[in-house]
Design an enzyme around this catalytic site. Structure first.
Site, PDB file in Angstrom:
ATOM      1  N   PHE A 132      39.286  44.550  41.728  1.00 19.89           N
ATOM      2  CA  PHE A 132      38.764  43.284  42.237  1.00 19.89           C
ATOM      3  C   PHE A 132      39.817  42.693  43.158  1.00 19.89           C
ATOM      4  O   PHE A 132      40.936  42.399  42.725  1.00 19.89           O
ATOM      5  CB  PHE A 132      38.449  42.290  41.108  1.00 19.89           C
ATOM      6  N   ASP A 216      48.259  44.405  44.859  1.00 19.16           N
ATOM      7  CA  ASP A 216      47.663  43.085  44.684  1.00 19.16           C
ATOM      8  C   ASP A 216      48.210  42.530  43.367  1.00 19.16           C
ATOM      9  O   ASP A 216      47.789  42.933  42.281  1.00 19.16           O
ATOM     10  CB  ASP A 216      46.133  43.233  44.661  1.00 19.16           C
ATOM     11  N   LYS A 245      47.168  32.573  42.896  1.00 17.33           N
ATOM     12  CA  LYS A 245      47.004  32.033  41.547  1.00 17.33           C
ATOM     13  C   LYS A 245      48.186  31.162  41.106  1.00 17.33           C
ATOM     14  O   LYS A 245      48.259  30.012  41.476  1.00 17.33           O
ATOM     15  CB  LYS A 245      46.730  33.175  40.575  1.00 17.33           C
TER      16      LYS A 245
HETATM   17  N1  PLP Z   1      42.947  39.752  43.543  1.00 17.58           N
HETATM   18  C1  PLP Z   1      43.011  39.684  42.210  1.00 17.58           C
HETATM   19  C2  PLP Z   1      43.735  40.746  41.465  1.00 17.58           C
HETATM   20  C3  PLP Z   1      42.404  38.633  41.514  1.00 17.58           C
HETATM   21  O1  PLP Z   1      42.472  38.580  40.176  1.00 17.58           O
HETATM   22  C4  PLP Z   1      41.742  37.630  42.264  1.00 17.58           C
HETATM   23  C5  PLP Z   1      41.052  36.521  41.564  1.00 17.58           C
HETATM   24  O2  PLP Z   1      40.701  36.598  40.424  1.00 17.58           O
HETATM   25  C6  PLP Z   1      41.704  37.734  43.660  1.00 17.58           C
HETATM   26  C7  PLP Z   1      42.324  38.803  44.264  1.00 17.58           C
HETATM   27  C8  PLP Z   1      41.023  36.680  44.484  1.00 17.58           C
HETATM   28  O3  PLP Z   1      41.742  35.493  44.439  1.00 17.58           O
HETATM   29  P1  PLP Z   1      41.046  34.103  44.885  1.00 17.58           P
HETATM   30  O4  PLP Z   1      39.982  33.813  43.890  1.00 17.58           O
HETATM   31  O5  PLP Z   1      42.182  33.115  44.870  1.00 17.58           O
HETATM   32  O6  PLP Z   1      40.504  34.331  46.257  1.00 17.58           O
END
Ligand code: PLP
Length: 385
Positions: A132, A216, A245
Site C-alpha cells: 500500500f 516506503d 505520518k
Molecule cells: N505508504 C504507506 C506505507 C502507508 O501506510 C500510507 C498510509 O497509510 C501511505 C503510504 C499513504 O499515506 P497518506 O495517507 O499520508 O497519503
C-alpha cells in the site's frame, strides 16, 4: 452539537469516502483521548501511526505555538529557517542525501516515483503484492490491490507487481527497471514483515541493473519499529526513503529523503508544492524528529513492544502475533471488526482491523508499562465477550 447531528451533517455534506466509528473525540493527551461525553479512551492506534509521541506532546505544541504567531506561510519562493533545519536533521539521521518536503505519505511517494523515473529516463517500477503506497494516481498505481485500483482505471503505466519472494523479485528486475519500491513491513495490508533475504535480494537486483531501491517508511519510520527507520534493522540501505505520518508530531507533512546518488536528480521546476515544508509544520516536525531520534525512546519501543507482544499471545482467540517494535498485528480465530467495535465502545480502547481477522496495534512510542497492561486487560475483555 450531538453525534447524530454530526452524522447528519456528514451525510448531507461530505463525500462518503470514510466509514467512521460513531465516536466524536474532542481532546487528547499522551495515550489518552476523551469523547464529547467526557469518556476517557486508551489510544493504541495513534491516528494510524501519526501521534507517535502521544496526543498534543507539550514540546510539539510549544514549537507550533511559537511559530504560528510569528509566520505561518510564505511559499517556497523564499527561505524560512525551520524547513532548512528540518531537512538537514532528517538527512543526517538517515541517508545523508537531500530532502523534498510535501504534505502527505502519498505525495512523498509521488515525489519518489518522479525522482526514480527522471534518474533512469523512464523505466518500470517494481512493487510487491500486498503493498500500500497511497491513494493519489502514482501511489495508487504502485498499490496492486484490485479493489482500490479497478474503479479508477486507467492508472499510471509502468508499474509491475511481483510476489514478495526473493527469486521472483530478482527475476523481475532488469535494465529497464527504474526502481524497486517496497515497505519493509507492509502496514495497511496487515503488518507483514518482509524477510531480510527479500530486502537483500532487492538491494542486489537494483545494484546489478542500476535501478534505485526505494523504501516506503511512511508507517515503519520515525521509530515505530524500535529504530528510527526500519531499514536499519534489515542490514540493507536503500537509495531513498519516503516518510510522513509521525514526522509532523500530529500535523501533516511528508518527505522524500535521498542518499548521495539521487540527491541532485530533481532540479528547479521539476517538482513542487505550495504548502510543503511551511514554517509551522517544519517547526513541529523538527521537534518531533528530535524527540524521536532518542535512544531512550527507541529502547522504550522495543521493551514495551515485547511486553505487548507477549501479552497479546496469551489473549483468547489470538492465533498469532506479528510485527516489530510497536507495530503489531494479531491474527484472530474470530471476526476482527466486531472485536474493534467492542474494544472501542465497551472497553474504551482504540485499535483497528486491517482485515477480516486481523487486529492492528500502533500505540504511542512513549507508552508506559501500566498503559500496556491496561490495553491488554481491555482487549482481553473485548475478546472474551
Ligand atoms: N505508504 C504507506 C506505507 C502507508 O501506510 C500510507 C498510509 O497509510 C501511505 C503510504 C499513504 O499515506 P497518506 O495517507 O499520508 O497519503
Amino acid at each position: 452539537m450531538s453525534l447524530s447531528e454530526l452524522q447528519a451533517l456528514e451525510r448531507g455534506s461530505m463525500i462518503a469516502s470514510y466509514a467512521r466509528s460513531p465516536v466524536e473525540f474532542v481532546r487528547g493527551a499522551g495515550s489518552r483521548l476523551w469523547d464529547a461525553e467526557g469518556e476517557e479512551y486508551l489510544d493504541f492506534l495513534c491516528g494510524i501511526s501519526v501521534t507517535s509521541l502521544g496526543h498534543c506532546h507539550p514540546r510539539v505544541v510549544e514549537a507550533v505555538r511559537e511559530q504560528v504567531g510569528r509566520l505561518m506561510h510564505v511559499s517556497n519562493l523564499f527561505y524560512t529557517e525551520p524547513a532548512m533545519r528540518l531537512a538537514q536533521r532528517l538527512s543526517a539521521a538517515s541517508l545523508g542525501g537531500k530532502v523534498f518536503f510535501c504534505n502527505s505519505g502519498a505525495e512523498a511517494n509521488e515525489a519518489a516515483i518522479k525522482l526514480v523515473r527522471k534518474a533512469r529516463r523512464g523505466g518500470d517500477i517494481v512493487v510487491l503484492t500486498g503493498a500500500f503506497h497511497g491513494r493519489t494516481y502514482g501511489a495508487l498505481s504502485a498499490t496492486p490491490q484490485e479493489a482500490k485500483q479497478a474503479p479508477f482505471a486507467p492508472l499510471v503505466p509502468g508499474f509491475r507487481a511481483v510476489a514478495p519472494d526473493p527469486s521472483a523479485l530478482a527475476g523481475a528486475v532488469d535494465r529497464n527497471t527504474a526502481a524497486v519500491m517496497l515497505e519493509p513491513i507492509q502496514g495497511e495490508t496487515g503488518v507483514h514483515v518482509l524477510s531480510e533475504q527479500l530486502l537483500q535480494a532487492a538491494r542486489a537486483a537494483c545494484d546489478e541493473h542500476g535501478a534505485a531501491l526505494v523504501f516506503d517508511e511512511i508507517q515503519t519510520g520515525m521509530g515505530r519499529t524500535g529504530t528510527l527507520w526500519a531499514y536499519e534493522q534489515a542490514g540493507v540501505r536503500p537509495d531513498a526513503i519516503t516518510t510522513a505520518k509521525a514526522l509532523g508530531g500530529g500535523l501533516p507533512i511528508g518527505a522524500l529523503v535521498t542518499g548521495e546518488r539521487l540527491a541532485d536528480v530533481l532540479q528547479p521546476g521539476d517538482h513542487g508544492s505550495t504548502f510543503a515544508g511551511g514554517p509551522v509544520i517544519a517547526a513541529a516536525a523538527l521537534t518531533a524528529l528530535e524527540l524521536t531520534d532518542d535512544p531512550a525512546l527507541l529502547a522504550n519501543v522495543l521493551e514495551r513492544g515485547q511486553t505487548l507482544r507477549d501479552g497479546l499471545e496469551r489473549l483468547p482467540h489470538v492465533v498469532s502475533v506479528r510485527g516489530r517494535g510497536l507495530m503489531l498485528a494479531c491474527e484472530l480465530d474470530v471476526a476482527a471488526p466486531a472485536v474493534v467495535a467492542r474494544a472501542l465502545h465497551e472497553q474504551r480502547l482504540v485499535i483497528n482491523a486491517t482485515g477480516p481477522t486481523t487486529l492492528r496495534l500502533l500505540p504511542a512510542l512513549n507508552v508506559g508499562g501500566a498503559e500496556v497492561d491496561e490495553a491488554l486487560r481491555r482487549l482481553g475483555a473485548a475478546l472474551e465477550d
